[in-house]
Motif scaffolding. Structure first.
Motif: not given
Ligand SMILES: Cc1ncc(COP(=O)(O)O)c(C=O)c1O
Length: 386
Positions: A7-8, A10-11, A14, A107, A131-132, A135-138
């Motif tokens: 998950r991370v 793919k982040l 910032y 978030v 968007e971030m 991504i964190l929420s997949e």
């Protein structure tokens, strides 16, 4: 060392963290950087708010945990503000949840609702945290197209049956676009019909110009059926570093957000809640108008100078940014921003940081003093016409 989670990994970093690092490196080398890249108010909060923080911080009972739902005083102040400012009735017990800044709520709302079987609709130009958070929420991201006024274009939006949240943000960061209550009503009707959570990110409701007053999405008919609004004291009262805001609206969404949040944090410092309540209930309208008139004159200066350089730029009626399209021969906003930073020592934000539709644009913040702004604009002009 173990590797970070998928998950991370793919982040992305910032975008503003990257700019800040570059700026710090240049400052450390003694370069006189002027920052127009950050949406951080340069002016102080109302004096009464600071006094309230000080007095509550000296109380013996102020130092323990304050509870997962914040203090009743702060929740009631938020409800009172919605009643007075927007004429919207809010139940402080079930329809308000204090946040550690609205970014935290953005978030955590996504973590509460999204996973790899769902999707989220995000405007094609928007605040990067949406968007971030996705991504964190997949979760999958669906584009919410914008029309030429940067308003959601529902006629070109392809709604997916698994989309659970639609983000909107007016007055808008980065474009400065504002929206009418009629257009908000269309969005509320759409979300009610499709049973989608309408997440209205509204931190700039009190930063408006030219007699424009921003609405709340909760003013729309039947809004509470699917709307959750994020309000923040960061920009409203120049309190960005205090980290205080609130989620307001649909009681089920508030409950689910609390479910995540109560497993992550234990509320804020009581003195910050007390000062936040003071800001919401005791700040005279004249304080807000005076602050906005300062931003407005900065806006006018920036727009005049950029127009003179051939940028395509409109005067924004809200938020604290000028959004400008680069003049030819410039077309690559990232390259432009890098060159301006390294050659003129002026830092602005690249439009593509807000989505690929922002390519070719830059964003300049109004949160900089007059003296620094004059100096920065002078450097920009000199850089364009050496
Ligand atoms: C559109 C938008 N939403 C939310 C935030 C976050 O604000 P806060 O300081 O309340 O976390 C910002 C901050 O710049 C913003 O521009």
């Amino acid at each position: 060392m173990p590797t970070v989670s998928k998950r991370v990994s793919k982040l992305p970093v910032y975008v503003f963290a990257t700019i800040s690092r570059q700026v710090t490196d240049l400052l450390n080398q003694g370069k006189p950087i002027l920052r127009l890249d950050m949406g951080s108010p340069d002016m102080p909060p109302p004096t009464a708010v600071i006094e309230k923080l000080k007095s509550v911080a000296s109380e013996d009972g102020a130092h323990g945990y304050s509870g997962y739902r914040g203090t009743p005083i702060f929740r009631r102040a938020v409800a009172q503000y919605y009643q007075k400012r927007f004429g919207v009735e809010i139940d402080p017990e079930t329809e308000v949840l204090p946040l550690i800044g609205s970014k935290e709520g953005i978030v955590n709302l996504c973590l509460a609702y999204l996973d790899d079987e769902s999707s989220i609709a995000i405007p094609t130009i928007s605040y990067p945290a949406y968007e971030m958070a996705a991504i964190l929420s997949e979760t999958a991201i669906v584009s919410l197209p914008l029309d030429t006024s940067y308003l959601p274009d529902l006629s070109n939006y392809q709604h997916q049956s698994n989309t659970k949240i639609i983000w909107i943000n007016y007055p808008n960061n980065p474009t400065g676009a504002v929206i009418s209550l009629e257009r908000l009503q269309e969005l509320v009707d759409f979300c009610n019909e499709h049973d989608v959570l309408l997440a209205s990110d509204n931190p700039y409701a009190e930063i408006t110009f030219d007699d424009y007053r921003a609405p709340s999405t909760l003013q729309a008919r039947d809004a509470k059926r699917t709307t959750i609004e994020f309000m923040s004291l960061s920009k409203t009262f120049n309190m960005a570093g205090w980290r205080i805001g609130a989620a307001v609206g649909n009681a089920t969404a508030i409950k689910n957000l609390l479910h995540v949040k109560s497993n992550m944090d234990s509320g804020h410092f009581k003195a910050v809640y007390a000062a936040g309540a003071c800001a919401l209930t005791d700040t005279p309208q004249a304080w807000i108008e005076n602050r906005n008139s300062i931003y407005q004159s900065r806006r006018d200066k920036i727009v005049d100078v950029l127009s003179g350089l051939g940028f395509l730029v409109h005067k924004p009626q809200g938020a604290m940014y000028v959004w400008a399209q680069l003049p030819s021969p410039h077309s690559d906003d990232v390259e432009y921003v890098q060159r301006l930073l390294n050659e003129a020592y002026v830092s602005v934000a690249p439009g593509s940081a807000y989505g690929s539709s922002g390519q070719g644009f830059i964003r300049l913040s109004l949160g900089i003093s007059e003296t620094q702004l004059e100096e920065a604009l002078g450097r920009i002009v000199a850089w364009h016409h050496p």
